[in-house]
Design an enzyme around this catalytic site. Structure first.
Site, PDB file in Angstrom:
ATOM      1  N   HIS A  81       0.826  -1.220   0.000  1.00  0.00           N
ATOM      2  CA  HIS A  81       0.000   0.000   0.000  1.00  0.00           C
ATOM      3  C   HIS A  81       0.856   1.265   0.000  1.00  0.00           C
ATOM      4  O   HIS A  81       0.495   2.277   0.596  1.00  0.00           O
ATOM      5  CB  HIS A  81      -0.948   0.035   1.199  1.00  0.00           C
ATOM      6  CG  HIS A  81      -1.983  -1.052   1.201  1.00  0.00           C
ATOM      7  ND1 HIS A  81      -3.243  -0.883   0.686  1.00  0.00           N
ATOM      8  CD2 HIS A  81      -1.936  -2.332   1.655  1.00  0.00           C
ATOM      9  CE1 HIS A  81      -3.938  -2.007   0.814  1.00  0.00           C
ATOM     10  NE2 HIS A  81      -3.158  -2.905   1.406  1.00  0.00           N
ATOM     11  N   ASN A  96     -10.249  -2.638   2.757  1.00  0.00           N
ATOM     12  CA  ASN A  96     -10.017  -2.585   1.316  1.00  0.00           C
ATOM     13  C   ASN A  96     -11.322  -2.303   0.578  1.00  0.00           C
ATOM     14  O   ASN A  96     -12.390  -2.332   1.181  1.00  0.00           O
ATOM     15  CB  ASN A  96      -9.461  -3.930   0.825  1.00  0.00           C
ATOM     16  CG  ASN A  96      -7.979  -4.100   1.137  1.00  0.00           C
ATOM     17  OD1 ASN A  96      -7.257  -3.115   1.342  1.00  0.00           O
ATOM     18  ND2 ASN A  96      -7.525  -5.332   1.170  1.00  0.00           N
TER      19      ASN A  96
END
Ligand code: HDD
Length: 714
Positions: free
Chosen positions: A101, A174
């Site tokens: 990420h 997510n």
């Protein structure tokens, strides 16, 4: 409380070098939270350099910015501490990027509770109708490095920090409700497989390579999430157009100590929308910051995105009653079985003022929960709890990362943790241990059972022999991938198959390709056959153990119109040689404004009224394209110009059409539609009346993708 704010001020002094500044003081007096729209919890850490003199890091004024040399043409001296420190600081400007990420963008906002939900949770942010809690939300892709492109195909992070009045709660989720693996011990393996090859470090931010699909096909728990990523969820139109999920089952716990399992959901109020793959690929080169840009601009233009926050609530005894285990992060609970109860709404309304200080230094942690929220026994979640605390030490260089302005809770922090690199606070308590009498027992332990200070559900019990094993209740990893596929409309199924063809056709290993087909075949023989066709390989015989006709209504991206088109961009193609096309563009701009749609006027030159040139503009940048009357001059003999690549205006129109966008032409330009391969089917608008065309076009933007334009094979 007072002491803490006094210390913040001291820290701010060191940062701002305030005593030496002139004009506005860098450190502003703290106002109570929320006293005005401008009031913000990071205000006291800001440094205002306007109207100031350059100083050293310790506040001495610097005469000029030339290094100290022995003679005008001589070497720089070692005693030039100003130069040395400046270069040294620069040398240390970067911190390690996130292991996953790394690429992302963030914004501030506010969460508002719809009601008093104390019947299901003691969490204070949910205990009152209209109660507001500040949030900081970071969106991201997983595999790419910090400078990678926004529109690569990937799972997208959706991490929310709630600065509640009882401490920070981080919901680190997510945009896809399931995950690749069921046990945290496999996370390093998953990430090693999707990251670039260790020898040549390619490809960047992509899973179209052997090691990723080797892992996916050896670890079939990955299939369900892979299906979501290969469908539209992997390439959202923007961060604003995706849902968010807590993924794991968590627990909500009441003040009375009762608890239930929950799945957390963020439902986008902009509607779910996705790019098509070719657009996403081109965008990665044309505008690698596409999502970052979109979020920033939406907020700056007053179109800050909103999400509804909801929960699926399940009684503890029903954990296994749906035919799968709700502790298994590869499963969704279909909303037909357990509807989502909306609890509140979040709006993002403020961009960060400094990317590094806020977005790069925000350190979310799954372990940051507040009273009223508890973990579950999901083995993926259990491992995450450790990983996030640990990784921040690597990134920050010490254990005091929670003291960084963006990470501080908005409540007092009292404990006996001391010292460490970058310690911000001057603790006055000399009895930094517990129990003590020298500090009157402070900091005292909060009540461990009810009321203040617990977040562990008192009814939680575990027992069992120590085993290294996967629960048999986690065994079926194929049925829900099949249900997901069944729930897509045909064109969306085609996009998914095309994405798999794109990725699998780049695999070098014949064994991996064949293993991929074996796994796809467990989900659907039809998928395996169609992907196999592109690989020039025969799918294995049908393997129907997990085939089913289940569907769920809430996963398709392409089966609905969007509730709002605010923040969308429409290109109006003009020509300064064309008769009046610029004034028509201005009229179109005005007509789109009430819908919150901005118009980008594209022309040959940046003359007044033009916002972008054909040399730079591209269909990927727009949600719709209109040719103004008069611009048709760029289709005929003038299609070639030295001012832009050959046929660019026509290409913008035909690409936009091909990618399913609404397109149109006004008055004398109508003829260019057919000339550019645009057939008169839904989503094509023509006419001479600005208001009439805009009305239809706004509806077309809501449809977003006119899917009849895409071929479906069988
Ligand atoms: Fe993770 C970052 C989401 C499984 C270990 N993860 C990270 C971020 C998001 C997620 C959104 C970025 C946060 C930010 O913006 O700063 N991760 C998930 C989800 C998972 C998940 C939804 C499964 C349900 N993660 C997962 C596992 C592990 C990690 C199983 C390790 C055992 N994740 C990390 C990390 C990161 C991270 C290495 C990198 C940077 C960071 O934590 O702060 O610790």
């Amino acid at each position: 409380m007072q002491m803490i704010w006094a210390l913040f001020t001291l820290v701010g002094f060191a940062i701002g070098g305030c005593p030496y500044m002139e004009g506005e003081p860098a450190i502003k007096a703290r106002q109570p939270m929320g006293s005005s729209a401008e009031d913000h919890f990071l205000d006291e850490f800001t440094v205002d350099d306007s109207n100031s003199y350059l100083t050293s890091t310790v506040g001495s004024k610097i005469q000029d910015d030339k290094s100290l040399k022995a003679g005008e043409r001589g070497p720089t001296l070692l005693e030039d501490v100003i130069t040395l420190r400046k270069i040294q600081h620069f040398d240390h400007e970067r911190v390690p990027e996130r292991a996953v990420h790394a690429r992302g963008a963030a914004a501030h906002g506010v969460f508002t509770s719809y009601g008093d939900w104390s019947n299901i949770t003691a969490a204070s942010l949910l205990n009152q109708t209209g109660k507001e809690t500040p949030v900081f939300v970071r969106f991201s892709t997983v595999a790419g490095s910090r400078g990678s492109a926004d529109t690569v195909r990937d799972v997208h992070g959706f991490a929310t920090r709630f600065y509640t009045d009882e401490g920070n709660w981080d919901l680190v989720g997510n945009n896809i409700p399931v995950f690749f693996i069921q046990d945290a011990i496999l996370f390093p393996d998953l990430i090693h497989s999707v990251k670039p090859a260790p020898d040549r470090e390619i490809p960047q931010a992509a899973t179209a390579h052997d090691s990723a699909w080797d892992f996916f096909s050896q670890q079939p728990s990955a299939l369900h999430t892979l299906f979501w990523a290969m469908a539209g969820n992997g390439i959202p139109r923007s961060y604003r157009h995706m849902d968010g999920f807590g993924v794991h089952s968590f627990r909500l716990v009441t003040n009375e100590g009762t608890s239930k399992f929950v799945k957390f959901h963020w439902k986008t109020l902009q509607g779910k929308a996705s790019l098509v793959w070719e657009e996403a690929q081109i965008l990665a080169g044309k505008n690698a910051d596409y999502h970052r840009d979109d979020l920033w601009n939406a907020i700056e233009s007053g179109n800050g995105p909103e999400w509804e926050f909801g929960v699926q609530v399940v009684d503890e005894e029903d954990a296994l009653s749906f035919g799968f285990d709700i502790l298994d992060a590869t499963k969704i609970i279909p909303e037909e079985l357990v509807p989502v109860t909306p609890l509140g709404k979040m709006k993002l309304n403020r961009n960060p003022r400094n990317y590094f200080a806020e977005t790069e230094q925000v350190m979310y942690q799954v372990g940051h929960v507040v009273r009223g929220i508890d973990f579950s026994e999901d083995p993926l979640l259990q491992g995450r709890i450790y990983s996030y605390f640990d990784t921040q030490i690597n990134r920050h260089g010490g254990p005091n990362y929670d003291q960084l302005p963006i990470n501080r809770p908005h409540v007092d922090v009292h404990n006996n943790q001391r010292d460490g690199a970058g310690q911000n606070f001057i603790h006055l308590n000399t009895a930094a241990y517990s129990p003590n009498t020298l500090s009157n027992g402070s900091p005292r332990q909060a009540n461990q059972t009810v009321g203040n200070g617990f977040f562990t559900s008192p009814t939680r019990r575990v027992e069992g022999n120590l085993v290294r094993a996967t629960s048999p209740t986690f065994a079926d990893v194929w049925s829900q991938a099949r249900m997901f596929y069944n729930s897509l409309i045909p064109v969306e199924q085609q996009f998914l198959i095309n994405a798999m063809r794109f990725e699998a056709s780049q695999l070098k290993s014949e064994i991996v390709k064949s293993n991929v087909l074996i796994q796809l075949n467990r989900v659907s023989h039809d998928i395996a056959r169609r992907v196999g066709e592109a690989l020039g390989m025969q799918a294995p015989a049908a393997d129907p153990t997990y085939y089913n006709d289940n569907r769920t209504a809430f996963v398709s991206i392409f089966n609905h119109t969007l509730p709002t088109v605010r923040g969308f961009k429409v290109a109006v193609l003009t020509s300064d040689a064309g008769n009046g096309s610029l004034s028509q563009a201005a009229a179109l701009r005005q007509a789109f404004a009430p819908a919150g749609v901005s118009v980008v006027v594209v022309g040959e030159r940046l003359v007044p009224g033009v916002n972008a040139t054909y040399s730079a503009a591209d269909a990927t940048a727009f949600d719709g394209i209109i040719v103004a009357s008069g611009a048709e001059v760029l289709w005929g003999a003038n299609a070639t110009s030295t001012l832009f690549p050959s046929q660019r205006p026509k290409q913008i129109l035909s690409d936009g059409y091909r990618w399913g966008k609404p397109v149109g032409a006004m008055g004398s330009a109508e003829g260019v539609l057919r000339e550019s391969g645009v057939d008169t089917i839904p989503g094509v608008y023509a006419g001479g009346d600005v208001q009439g065309l805009v009305k239809g076009f706004v509806e077309g933007l809501g449809v977003f993708k006119f899917v009849d334009r895409f071929a479906v094979d069988s």
